[in-house]
Design a protein around this motif. Structure first.
Motif, PDB file in Angstrom:
ATOM      1  N   LYS A  65      40.147-109.081  36.409  1.00  0.00           N
ATOM      2  CA  LYS A  65      39.632-107.721  36.195  1.00  0.00           C
ATOM      3  C   LYS A  65      40.408-106.786  37.115  1.00  0.00           C
ATOM      4  CE  LYS A  65      35.505-109.144  37.252  1.00  0.00           C
ATOM      5  NZ  LYS A  65      34.081-109.225  37.556  1.00  0.00           N
ATOM      6  N   ALA A  66      40.757-105.619  36.602  1.00  0.00           N
ATOM      7  CA  ALA A  66      41.527-104.658  37.400  1.00  0.00           C
ATOM      8  C   ALA A  66      41.035-103.245  37.145  1.00  0.00           C
ATOM      9  CB  ALA A  66      43.015-104.762  37.062  1.00  0.00           C
ATOM     10  N   VAL A  67      41.300-102.383  38.126  1.00  0.00           N
ATOM     11  CA  VAL A  67      41.016-100.962  37.995  1.00  0.00           C
ATOM     12  C   VAL A  67      42.202-100.208  38.573  1.00  0.00           C
ATOM     13  CG1 VAL A  67      39.731-100.829  40.184  1.00  0.00           C
ATOM     14  CG2 VAL A  67      39.308 -99.130  38.396  1.00  0.00           C
ATOM     15  N   SER A  68      42.574 -99.095  37.933  1.00  0.00           N
ATOM     16  CA  SER A  68      43.714 -98.323  38.426  1.00  0.00           C
ATOM     17  C   SER A  68      43.515 -96.839  38.182  1.00  0.00           C
ATOM     18  CB  SER A  68      45.019 -98.787  37.765  1.00  0.00           C
ATOM     19  OG  SER A  68      45.011 -98.457  36.388  1.00  0.00           O
ATOM     20  N   TYR A  69      44.276 -96.069  38.914  1.00  0.00           N
ATOM     21  CA  TYR A  69      44.295 -94.606  38.853  1.00  0.00           C
ATOM     22  C   TYR A  69      45.773 -94.277  38.717  1.00  0.00           C
ATOM     23  CZ  TYR A  69      42.568 -90.002  40.578  1.00  0.00           C
ATOM     24  OH  TYR A  69      42.208 -88.691  40.732  1.00  0.00           O
ATOM     25  N   GLN A  70      46.300 -94.364  37.471  1.00  0.00           N
ATOM     26  CA  GLN A  70      47.738 -94.352  37.211  1.00  0.00           C
ATOM     27  C   GLN A  70      48.290 -92.949  36.975  1.00  0.00           C
ATOM     28  OE1 GLN A  70      50.135 -96.857  37.202  1.00  0.00           O
ATOM     29  NE2 GLN A  70      51.442 -95.081  36.982  1.00  0.00           N
ATOM     30  N   LYS A  71      49.354 -92.617  37.705  1.00  0.00           N
ATOM     31  CA  LYS A  71      50.086 -91.373  37.458  1.00  0.00           C
ATOM     32  C   LYS A  71      50.858 -91.539  36.144  1.00  0.00           C
ATOM     33  CE  LYS A  71      50.883 -90.787  42.367  1.00  0.00           C
ATOM     34  NZ  LYS A  71      50.937 -92.084  43.023  1.00  0.00           N
ATOM     35  N   CYS A  72      50.773 -90.532  35.262  1.00  0.00           N
ATOM     36  CA  CYS A  72      51.418 -90.622  33.955  1.00  0.00           C
ATOM     37  C   CYS A  72      52.147 -89.331  33.613  1.00  0.00           C
ATOM     38  CB  CYS A  72      50.386 -90.886  32.859  1.00  0.00           C
ATOM     39  SG  CYS A  72      49.511 -92.443  33.011  1.00  0.00           S
ATOM     40  N   LEU A  73      53.171 -89.471  32.804  1.00  0.00           N
ATOM     41  CA  LEU A  73      53.928 -88.330  32.307  1.00  0.00           C
ATOM     42  C   LEU A  73      53.787 -88.294  30.796  1.00  0.00           C
ATOM     43  CD1 LEU A  73      55.852 -86.086  33.295  1.00  0.00           C
ATOM     44  CD2 LEU A  73      57.724 -87.597  32.678  1.00  0.00           C
ATOM     45  N   ARG A  74      53.361 -87.159  30.274  1.00  0.00           N
ATOM     46  CA  ARG A  74      53.174 -86.999  28.830  1.00  0.00           C
ATOM     47  C   ARG A  74      54.527 -86.727  28.187  1.00  0.00           C
ATOM     48  NH1 ARG A  74      48.283 -84.980  26.573  1.00  0.00           N
ATOM     49  NH2 ARG A  74      48.565 -84.631  24.361  1.00  0.00           N
ATOM     50  N   THR A  75      54.843 -87.445  27.120  1.00  0.00           N
ATOM     51  CA  THR A  75      56.134 -87.253  26.466  1.00  0.00           C
ATOM     52  C   THR A  75      56.036 -87.096  24.955  1.00  0.00           C
ATOM     53  OG1 THR A  75      56.451 -89.643  26.279  1.00  0.00           O
ATOM     54  CG2 THR A  75      57.365 -88.574  28.233  1.00  0.00           C
ATOM     55  N   THR A  76      54.889 -87.360  24.369  1.00  0.00           N
ATOM     56  CA  THR A  76      54.792 -87.400  22.913  1.00  0.00           C
ATOM     57  C   THR A  76      54.777 -86.034  22.238  1.00  0.00           C
ATOM     58  OG1 THR A  76      52.394 -87.566  23.062  1.00  0.00           O
ATOM     59  CG2 THR A  76      53.632 -89.628  22.863  1.00  0.00           C
TER      60      THR A  76
END
Length: 118
Positions: A65-76
């Protein structure tokens, strides 16, 4: 008192992480925006990107089991950025993941317990 009652100032992201950590999820720190470990991607665009090597069968995870707070870049849909309040280029995606430990029913129970705390 519960951990969420003791904190005076807490962000939604902190609350999310602490909630799932208290439920025995392993905290996986955010991967970089520019991916280094995956030659098929230039940017991190979703919270599950950091688990791609596991999903493809190339890596073993020492936790279920994992939890994350991921930085993301929108590209779509970059052409829409700035035209609406909904379109931005950078965001942080909160994610809880189960790798064979639990499925939809328990996930729904966790989410139902978390929502009133937000």
């Amino acid at each position: 008192k519960q951990w969420y009652q003791r904190r005076v100032a807490i962000t939604a992201g902190d609350l999310f992480l602490n909630f799932f950590i208290a439920k025995d999820h392993h905290h996986v720190p955010s991967s970089p925006l520019f991916t280094k470990s995956d030659p098929q991607l230039l940017f991190t665009t979703a919270g599950m990107v950091q688990f791609r090597s596991f999903f493809s069968g190339n890596t073993f995870l020492p936790y279920s089991k994992a939890v994350s707070y991921q930085k993301c870049l929108r590209t779509t849909d970059l052409e829409q950025v700035g035209k609406t309040d909904r379109h931005c280029t950078y965001f942080e995606m909160l994610g809880n993941f189960s790798f064979g430990d639990y499925f939809k029913e328990k996930s729904t129970d966790c989410d139902s317990a978390l929502i009133p705390l937000l």
